[in-house]
Scaffold this active site. Structure first.
Site, short mmCIF file in Angstrom:
data_model
loop_
_atom_site.label_atom_id
_atom_site.label_comp_id
_atom_site.label_asym_id
_atom_site.label_seq_id
_atom_site.Cartn_x
_atom_site.Cartn_y
_atom_site.Cartn_z
N ASN A 399 25.07 12.25 -21.81
CA ASN A 399 26.08 12.88 -22.65
C ASN A 399 27.00 11.84 -23.29
OD1 ASN A 399 27.85 14.61 -23.88
ND2 ASN A 399 28.05 15.99 -22.15
N ASP A 400 27.86 11.20 -22.48
CA ASP A 400 28.80 10.22 -23.06
C ASP A 400 28.06 9.09 -23.77
OD1 ASP A 400 30.74 11.68 -21.81
OD2 ASP A 400 30.95 10.29 -20.11
N THR A 401 26.93 8.71 -23.22
CA THR A 401 26.23 7.52 -23.75
C THR A 401 25.55 7.79 -25.10
OG1 THR A 401 24.41 8.13 -22.29
CG2 THR A 401 25.85 6.35 -21.56
N ALA A 440 33.30 11.37 -18.94
CA ALA A 440 34.56 11.09 -19.64
C ALA A 440 35.36 12.36 -19.88
CB ALA A 440 34.28 10.37 -20.95
#
Ligand code: TAP
Length: 473
Positions: A399-401, A440
């Site tokens: 997701n964040d990456t 995050a």
């Protein structure tokens, strides 16, 4: 004619130490590449065994026979506990295992240092200032590492909240503890007494707890790497106390590699180390859409059958794994999907973000376990060159990456973090269970992109359906 050469024991021991040190350095080098990591690990273990064995020949070992028996019992007990734990640990629980192993290392270094001081006092000798300084260093760093690692373990094991724990006056209290520690160090150096060292031990334990409490759960792996570095330094300090070159070098190697890893992890997260340590990142959900995404916006969901057809008829598919792959334990199923696509002539590779998952090399280890060939893994920079020509970016539990806010939204907490450019592929498929954000805690614009299709469900179940759908396509 041969001449018998008798080597003094001390020279022999130093020679073995030298070989062990070379072994450690080569082991670290090996661990830097997936191809040689296993061999590096074995070499490191072998060097450690040789070093420990030869240490028993040290003439300075006091009460040799009693100590040897105790040491062997302690080593056997340690092995009985550690071997099954290390073998059975789940890949997602690896950070807490590293935390606990690291913590006991720091604690042991602190105890060794203090024992040396006790010994000198028992003999009625006043330690030289430099000896006291070495002991204080070992006690301080080792104790911070011990208690800090214990709290890190408790957080990662979710025995307490993983979110940063903050309270009024936190910074002031930490500063006060810091000042008290400094004062105790001065008193101990001047007087050479034991009492300030004991108080220092207690305060250092408090400092370790205080430093870790305000750090959010998913920042903890970075912290563990830093604490690991501390443990190395504590071991080096106890090497000075014991006058043992091997401990000095091995401890320094751990200290240096720990700090390098900490820096690499921080920069792969696009954040500075002070920001990770002191900003209480993740204390509040900073998401534009909160815990469950932005309910006012629509997303496109699809079926495994439709996505199976899309994948089977693609030319290039890039699989982007993340933490959810580890949670779902879907590494074998994702390899089956990659194999099925390759068999259909699709060009498939895995794009690996340096901090995908929750520990360094998390995805590499998972995929290696499933026998995904190294050549099929591409690091972020290399993968990003190919993203514009990819027909499908298949995001499996990441997701964040892949969150474009890191590039486009200066106000985003992850702004500046390098990402895998999934947004540049022609089609984006997300495999996740809900609209919940990643670590995050921020919404991901890519989920709402018109090119994106969401397949909700556990990644392993969805991947199994995709394997079947690709076979039928
Ligand atoms: P994350 O951003 O944490 O996202 C993981 C995603 O996996 C979530 O969207 C979650 O969504 C999904 N998921 C969880 N369980 C799943 C399951 N069983 N099946 C399917 N999906 C599942 O992961 P990432 O992209 O790998 O990023 C890693 C984050 O950790 C980064 O922010 C990084 O900075 C941080 N971090 C990494 C490290 C290292 S060294 N790797 C160290 C510290 C911090 P659902 O809940 O909706 O399923």
């Amino acid at each position: 004619m041969t001449t018998a050469v008798s080597l003094p024991l001390a020279t022999f021991r130093d020679f073995v130490y030298l070989l062990a040190i070379i072994g450690f350095i080569l082991a670290l080098k090996g661990l830097g590449s997936p191809r040689f990591a296993r061999r590096g690990n074995q070499l490191g273990a072998l060097s450690a065994i040789a070093a420990v064995a030869v240490t028993f020949t040290l003439p300075s070992l006091r009460h040799w026979s009693t100590n040897l028996a105790l040491a062997l019992v302690a080593m056997a007990l340690g092995a009985v506990i550690a071997v099954p734990v290390a073998r059975l640990v789940k890949m997602t629980a690896m950070p807490q295992l590293v935390a606990i192993f690291n913590g006991v290392g720091g604690g042991a270094a602190a105890l060794i240092a203090i024992t040396e001081l006790l010994h000198l006092h028992a003999l009625g000798l006043k330690p030289a200032v430099y000896v006291t300084a070495e002991v204080l260093l070992g006690v301080l760093i080792g104790s911070v590492s011990f208690s800090g690692s214990a709290v890190a373990f408790i957080k990662l094991q979710e025995l307490i909240t993983g979110r940063p724990i903050t309270y009024p006056g936190q910074q002031a209290i930490n500063a006060l503890v810091g000042v008290a520690i400094f004062a105790l160090i001065v008193v101990a150096l001047v007087t050479g007494d034991l009492a300030p060292v004991y108080v220092l031990l207690g305060l250092a334990l408090v400092l370790g707890v205080a430093l870790v409490l305000p750090i959010g759960g998913a920042d903890v792996p970075v912290l563990i790497s830093l604490l690991n570095s501390f443990t190395g330094l504590a071991v080096a300090a106890s090497g000075f106390v014991l006058d043992n070159n091997l401990l000095i070098v091995a401890g320094t190697l751990v200290g240096a590699s720990g700090i390098i890893l900490t820096r690499l992890m921080s920069s792969a997260m696009g954040r500075s180390l002070p920001n990770i340590l002191f900003s209480a990142f993740g204390a509040v959900i900073t998401a534009t859409g909160g815990e469950e995404g932005d309910a006012s916006r629509s997303v496109r969901t699809g079926t495994a059958e439709d996505v199976g057809v899309l994948l089977a008829y693609a030319r290039k598919v890039v699989i982007i794994p993340g933490y959810g792959l580890a949670v779902a334990q879907a590494q074998h199923t994702v390899r089956e999907l990659a194999d099925a696509l390759t068999a259909k002539g699709v060009d498939v590779f895995f794009a690996i973000h340096p901090v995908a998952g929750r520990m360094p090399g998390h995805m590499n280890v998972l995929l290696a376990e499933a026998n995904v060939p190294y050549e099929d893994l591409k690091e972020m920079e290399e993968a990003n060159l190919e993203m514009p020509t990819a027909d499908v970016a298949l995001v499996v539990g990441a997701n964040d990456t892949v969150n474009p806010a890191a590039k486009s939204t200066p106000s985003s907490p992850i702004f500046g973090m390098p990402i895998i450019d999934a947004d540049e592929a022609q089609n984006i498929i997300f495999l996740k269970r809900s609209m919940r954000p990643g670590f995050a805690g921020i919404d991901n614009e890519l989920l709402y992109d018109p090119k994106t299709t969401l397949l909700f469900g556990d990644a392993k179940d969805t991947l199994q359906k995709l394997v079947a759908a690709v076979a039928d396509a």
